[in-house]
Design a protein around this motif. Sequence first.
Motif, PDB file in Angstrom:
ATOM      1  N   ARG A   1       1.942  -2.727  -3.624  1.00  0.00           N
ATOM      2  CA  ARG A   1       1.018  -1.605  -3.713  1.00  0.00           C
ATOM      3  C   ARG A   1      -0.435  -1.967  -3.438  1.00  0.00           C
ATOM      4  NH1 ARG A   1       2.245   3.243  -5.579  1.00  0.00           N
ATOM      5  NH2 ARG A   1       0.160   3.556  -6.449  1.00  0.00           N
TER       6      ARG A   1
ATOM      7  N   VAL B   1      -3.059   2.163   3.623  1.00  0.00           N
ATOM      8  CA  VAL B   1      -2.137   3.036   4.346  1.00  0.00           C
ATOM      9  C   VAL B   1      -2.603   4.485   4.260  1.00  0.00           C
ATOM     10  CG1 VAL B   1       0.197   4.012   4.321  1.00  0.00           C
ATOM     11  CG2 VAL B   1      -0.119   1.544   4.132  1.00  0.00           C
TER      12      VAL B   1
ATOM     13  N   LEU C   1       1.846  -0.609   6.804  1.00  0.00           N
ATOM     14  CA  LEU C   1       3.121  -0.356   6.126  1.00  0.00           C
ATOM     15  C   LEU C   1       3.915  -1.644   5.960  1.00  0.00           C
ATOM     16  CD1 LEU C   1       4.144   2.963   7.912  1.00  0.00           C
ATOM     17  CD2 LEU C   1       3.656   2.704   5.462  1.00  0.00           C
TER      18      LEU C   1
ATOM     19  N   ARG D   1      10.762   0.330  -2.019  1.00  0.00           N
ATOM     20  CA  ARG D   1      10.332  -0.825  -2.798  1.00  0.00           C
ATOM     21  C   ARG D   1       9.228  -0.487  -3.793  1.00  0.00           C
ATOM     22  NH1 ARG D   1      10.770  -6.164   1.142  1.00  0.00           N
ATOM     23  NH2 ARG D   1      12.627  -5.486   2.288  1.00  0.00           N
TER      24      ARG D   1
ATOM     25  N   ARG E   1      -1.498  -0.080  -0.533  1.00  0.00           N
ATOM     26  CA  ARG E   1      -1.229   1.361  -0.537  1.00  0.00           C
ATOM     27  C   ARG E   1      -2.455   2.166  -0.120  1.00  0.00           C
ATOM     28  NH1 ARG E   1      -3.536   5.623  -3.664  1.00  0.00           N
ATOM     29  NH2 ARG E   1      -2.243   7.452  -3.213  1.00  0.00           N
TER      30      ARG E   1
ATOM     31  N   PHE F   1       9.534   1.544   8.306  1.00  0.00           N
ATOM     32  CA  PHE F   1       8.748   0.808   7.322  1.00  0.00           C
ATOM     33  C   PHE F   1       8.195   1.732   6.252  1.00  0.00           C
ATOM     34  CE2 PHE F   1       9.187  -2.137  10.750  1.00  0.00           C
ATOM     35  CZ  PHE F   1       9.326  -3.356  10.101  1.00  0.00           C
TER      36      PHE F   1
ATOM     37  N   ALA G   1       8.850   1.010   2.387  1.00  0.00           N
ATOM     38  CA  ALA G   1       7.715   0.946   1.455  1.00  0.00           C
ATOM     39  C   ALA G   1       7.961   1.844   0.244  1.00  0.00           C
ATOM     40  CB  ALA G   1       6.431   1.350   2.165  1.00  0.00           C
TER      41      ALA G   1
ATOM     42  N   HIS H   1       2.643  -4.536   5.510  1.00  0.00           N
ATOM     43  CA  HIS H   1       2.027  -5.258   4.391  1.00  0.00           C
ATOM     44  C   HIS H   1       2.444  -4.677   3.040  1.00  0.00           C
ATOM     45  CE1 HIS H   1      -0.346  -7.388   7.337  1.00  0.00           C
ATOM     46  NE2 HIS H   1      -0.884  -8.103   6.376  1.00  0.00           N
ATOM     47  N   VAL H   2       2.629  -3.369   2.972  1.00  0.00           N
ATOM     48  CA  VAL H   2       3.127  -2.782   1.726  1.00  0.00           C
ATOM     49  C   VAL H   2       4.529  -3.290   1.430  1.00  0.00           C
ATOM     50  CG1 VAL H   2       3.791  -0.637   0.568  1.00  0.00           C
ATOM     51  CG2 VAL H   2       1.686  -0.721   1.912  1.00  0.00           C
ATOM     52  N   VAL H   3       5.377  -3.340   2.457  1.00  0.00           N
ATOM     53  CA  VAL H   3       6.755  -3.816   2.257  1.00  0.00           C
ATOM     54  C   VAL H   3       6.756  -5.281   1.821  1.00  0.00           C
ATOM     55  CG1 VAL H   3       8.977  -4.223   3.382  1.00  0.00           C
ATOM     56  CG2 VAL H   3       7.677  -2.146   3.895  1.00  0.00           C
TER      57      VAL H   3
ATOM     58  N   GLY I   1       6.202   0.710  -3.199  1.00  0.00           N
ATOM     59  CA  GLY I   1       4.833   0.489  -2.771  1.00  0.00           C
ATOM     60  C   GLY I   1       4.077   1.762  -2.467  1.00  0.00           C
ATOM     61  N   LEU I   2       4.813   2.826  -2.118  1.00  0.00           N
ATOM     62  CA  LEU I   2       4.214   4.115  -1.829  1.00  0.00           C
ATOM     63  C   LEU I   2       4.938   5.197  -2.611  1.00  0.00           C
ATOM     64  CD1 LEU I   2       3.791   4.049   2.069  1.00  0.00           C
ATOM     65  CD2 LEU I   2       2.061   3.531   0.353  1.00  0.00           C
TER      66      LEU I   2
END
Length: 281
Positions: free
Chosen positions: A264, A270, A256, A152, A267, A145, A149, A258-260, A154-155
């Motif tokens: 962000r 995390v 993680l 995509r 973020r 994950f 993340a 939720h980020v996926v 998000g991180l």
Amino acid sequence: MIGSRLERLLGVRVREVQDLGMNHRWRLHRAVLADGRPVFVKSGKVGALFAAEAAGLRWLGEAGAVPVPQVLAVDEETLVLPWLESEPATAPAAERFGRELAALHAAGAESFGASWPGFIAELPMDNTPGSSWPSWYAERRVLPFLRAAVDRGGLSKDDARLVERVVERIEALAGPAEPPSRIHGDCWSGNVLWAGGRGWLVDPAAHGGHRETDLAMLALFGAPFLDRILAAYQEVSPLADGWRARVPLHQLHPLLVHVVLFGRGYRSAVVEAARAALAAG
């Protein structure tokens, strides 16, 4: 269409179907059968997801501890469960839930992981069995994950490196070794339905895991009467020293996720969980 599918699966006439809207990739329905029984229905083209949820519900139910809905019917496009009339949580119900959750975890599992495919929301999870929780959690939950993340957007790569530091130290951060517990796997407050004076577990991502994972999930978005749940749990099955400091480690995977799923906006959570996990070690 959903009515005729239900009649085929259940072998009874369906009196009415109410559409309750979308949730992730599936629709929700409340249907009333000819004999007056209401049922809860999920429908959608989701591959193996409903079968995995049904397997998890049955496996959790085998423990005879926390109540779970009976699987009335399932196929690749439909999952049918009894309709539960929800009610507000109460302190006595929370205490009972804590004791029953401890009993569920104590029922154990053959290994970390499960014999059926894993899903959390619509995202697949690798349930390949393992014998060591720290390495299993890192390889089957955190790293896949984390990669998703980052892919995509998000991180950032710096965020990923921070989480990778947790993975590098996970043997030291994980606390005393414990045998596999029979866990819900996505035990946030929205997946505990209060009905009949008890907490029911719904929407599982069930597998053999670490019991602290379910408790950390209950804390993530604020389960009602959490202090009563934890106190009752501890009366039945005391937790290992330092468990509170390990909560961020167990929350890292769902954050993680939720980020996926949502981007962000999660973020910072995390990053904070990773930093807290490292500081606790």
